[in-house]
Design an enzyme around this catalytic site. Structure first.
Site, PDB file in Angstrom:
ATOM      1  N   SER A   1      13.889  -1.329   7.203  1.00 19.86           N
ATOM      2  CA  SER A   1      14.606  -1.332   5.783  1.00 19.86           C
ATOM      3  C   SER A   1      14.811  -0.099   5.391  1.00 19.86           C
ATOM      4  CB  SER A   1      12.547  -1.166   5.251  1.00 19.86           C
ATOM      5  OG  SER A   1      11.266  -2.583   5.711  1.00 19.86           O
TER       6      SER A   1
ATOM      7  N   LYS B   1     -16.518  -5.197  10.819  1.00 20.92           N
ATOM      8  CA  LYS B   1     -15.884  -3.493  10.115  1.00 20.92           C
ATOM      9  C   LYS B   1     -17.274  -3.216   8.992  1.00 20.92           C
ATOM     10  CE  LYS B   1     -11.166  -5.232  10.082  1.00 20.92           C
ATOM     11  NZ  LYS B   1     -10.376  -5.493   9.910  1.00 20.92           N
TER      12      LYS B   1
ATOM     13  N   HIS C   1     -10.878  -6.766  -5.166  1.00 21.69           N
ATOM     14  CA  HIS C   1     -11.825  -7.160  -4.465  1.00 21.69           C
ATOM     15  C   HIS C   1     -13.515  -7.783  -5.802  1.00 21.69           C
ATOM     16  CE1 HIS C   1      -9.194  -7.751  -1.369  1.00 21.69           C
ATOM     17  NE2 HIS C   1      -9.807  -6.905  -0.522  1.00 21.69           N
TER      18      HIS C   1
ATOM     19  N   GLY D   1      -5.478  -8.332   0.043  1.00 23.92           N
ATOM     20  CA  GLY D   1      -5.461  -7.521   0.971  1.00 23.92           C
ATOM     21  C   GLY D   1      -4.749  -8.724   2.252  1.00 23.92           C
TER      22      GLY D   1
ATOM     23  N   CYS E   1     -10.903  -1.491   2.741  1.00 22.87           N
ATOM     24  CA  CYS E   1     -11.535  -1.998   1.423  1.00 22.87           C
ATOM     25  C   CYS E   1     -12.414  -2.867   1.177  1.00 22.87           C
ATOM     26  CB  CYS E   1      -9.971  -3.048   1.020  1.00 22.87           C
ATOM     27  SG  CYS E   1      -9.916  -4.241   1.778  1.00 22.87           S
TER      28      CYS E   1
ATOM     29  N   ARG F   1     -11.046   3.946  12.719  1.00 24.75           N
ATOM     30  CA  ARG F   1     -12.165   4.010  11.883  1.00 24.75           C
ATOM     31  C   ARG F   1     -13.461   3.925  12.765  1.00 24.75           C
ATOM     32  NH1 ARG F   1     -10.487  -1.628   8.551  1.00 24.75           N
ATOM     33  NH2 ARG F   1      -8.768   0.025   7.420  1.00 24.75           N
TER      34      ARG F   1
ATOM     35  N   PRO G   1       4.609 -31.496  -6.412  1.00 27.57           N
ATOM     36  CA  PRO G   1       3.941 -32.006  -5.699  1.00 27.57           C
ATOM     37  C   PRO G   1       5.333 -32.689  -4.891  1.00 27.57           C
ATOM     38  CG  PRO G   1       2.928 -33.557  -7.383  1.00 27.57           C
ATOM     39  CD  PRO G   1       4.046 -32.937  -8.066  1.00 27.57           C
TER      40      PRO G   1
ATOM     41  N   VAL H   1       1.488  -1.083  -0.472  1.00 27.32           N
ATOM     42  CA  VAL H   1       0.671  -0.364   0.030  1.00 27.32           C
ATOM     43  C   VAL H   1       0.708   1.469  -0.253  1.00 27.32           C
ATOM     44  CG1 VAL H   1      -1.529   1.004   1.616  1.00 27.32           C
ATOM     45  CG2 VAL H   1      -1.903  -1.352   0.985  1.00 27.32           C
TER      46      VAL H   1
ATOM     47  N   ASN I   1      -8.450  -3.494  -5.000  1.00 28.25           N
ATOM     48  CA  ASN I   1      -8.320  -3.015  -3.353  1.00 28.25           C
ATOM     49  C   ASN I   1      -6.672  -1.942  -2.836  1.00 28.25           C
ATOM     50  OD1 ASN I   1      -7.155  -5.728  -3.866  1.00 28.25           O
ATOM     51  ND2 ASN I   1      -6.400  -5.407  -2.308  1.00 28.25           N
TER      52      ASN I   1
END
Length: 340
Positions: free
Chosen positions: A40, A215, A243, A161, A130, A99, A180, A14, A316
């Site tokens: 990072s 949500k 999505h 996601g 999303c 939220r 396999p 994102v 998404n």
């Protein structure tokens, strides 16, 4: 004179998309900084035709910065977002942490842009889940016309996601199906995701629904109208990005499918692709990289008096996360943080 913008979590899916969209939409930024965790530090990320090296979030001073786009988990957000907000930087947070806070606006600009002005209580604005974001973009223009009473939604949510780990797991398991001897057991997901669907996203609650489903209920009420009844079943599917949602809507008043189609064609952020022929609809793979929320399969539900069905698809990582955050920043700049 432009804004000073910090992208927090710039090395994640994102965060990288936020940088891409800031550049694509030519957001008026004089300076952009990429922030990430210490492990990072120095990682290079793209911002338009520029390359930025990430800086350490832990030691960063947000004083003098206008906007911070947060794309890190709730635990880290809980630690760093208040620091940024206290330094005078407006936080636009993509996690679920704020939220449901009554003092933090939850915003989808096409739906409730005016709510942005509530940021002053905590200097924080929340980005919705999303799956909620794309749904409310489709619901709001119809709600304005006929008042929605109830929504039944089934989601088909891509592995992105769940972040990079989710995408890697689908890729590795898909390859292992044809080899396999190279078994790849489920780690990110509760069951095998390759060639499978999993009716389980986030943790289970006492009443049997998952938090992802909860949500969608709570956020739709906060963003659109608290009177709307919502029930959701959220499913993870073996799709990398994008999505999809099958939405059944019951209105207070009758709304003809042709009028609904016309309303949606004029709605902001919406693209209607709805032909009753082979391929006359949009699938997730076709929406990747696009800004729009695509709506197809609009039709009357004959089992109730005032019902419609529709199919809604969106990228998404864009509308469900990065794009919505940048759009919030744009509204914030237009309405509150105007530069001379």
């Amino acid at each position: 004179m432009g804004y000073r913008v910090a992208v927090v979590g710039a090395t994640g899916n994102v965060g990288r998309e936020m940088l891409n969209i800031l550049a694509e939409r030519e957001f008026p930024a004089d300076e952009v900084v990429a922030l990430a965790s210490r492990r990072s530090l120095g990682t290079e990320v793209s911002y338009g035709d520029k390359t930025l090296k990430t800086k350490d979030l832990d030691g960063f001073d947000f004083t003098g910065w206008d906007i911070a786009l947060f794309a890190i988990g709730s635990d880290a957000t809980k630690q760093y977002a208040p620091k940024a907000a206290a330094a005078g930087c407006v936080v636009i947070d993509n996690s679920s942490l704020y939220r449901y806070d009554p003092d933090v606006p939850l915003v989808v600009p096409e739906v409730n842009a005016e709510a942005v002005m509530g940021y002053t209580k905590k200097n924080i604005i929340a980005n919705p889940n999303c799956s909620t974001a794309q749904m409310v973009v489709a619901l709001k223009p119809l709600h304005d016309r006929a008042r929605i009473r109830r929504v039944v939604v089934s989601t088909y949510q891509s592995v992105s996601g769940a972040g990079k780990d989710g995408m890697d797991e689908l890729w590795d398991q898909t390859k292992s199906i044809y080899n396999p001897t190279d078994d790849k057991p489920a780690k990110t997901f509760t069951k095998q995701i390759a060639f499978n669907v999993i009716p389980h996203i986030d943790s289970f609650m006492e009443d049997g629904q998952t938090r992802e489903e909860w949500k969608m209920v709570a956020e739709t009420k906060k963003i659109v109208d608290k009177a709307i009844k919502v029930t959701a079943t959220c499913v993870r599917v073996p799709v990398f990005v994008g999505h999809s949602e099958a939405i059944n809507i019951e209105f207070e008043d009758f709304l003809d499918e042709d009028e609904a189609r016309d309303i949606l064609r004029e709605a902001p952020g919406v693209m209607v692709i709805d032909k009753r022929e082979d391929g006359g609809y949009v699938t997730p793979i076709e929406c990747v990289g696009d800004f729009a929320t695509f709506i197809s399969r609009i039709r009357q539900d004959p089992t109730i008096d005032n019902g419609l069905n529709m199919w809604v698809v969106s990228d998404n990582l864009r509308k469900g996360a990065a794009l919505n955050a940048v759009q919030i920043a744009e509204v914030l700049g237009q309405r509150a943080l105007k530069k001379a």
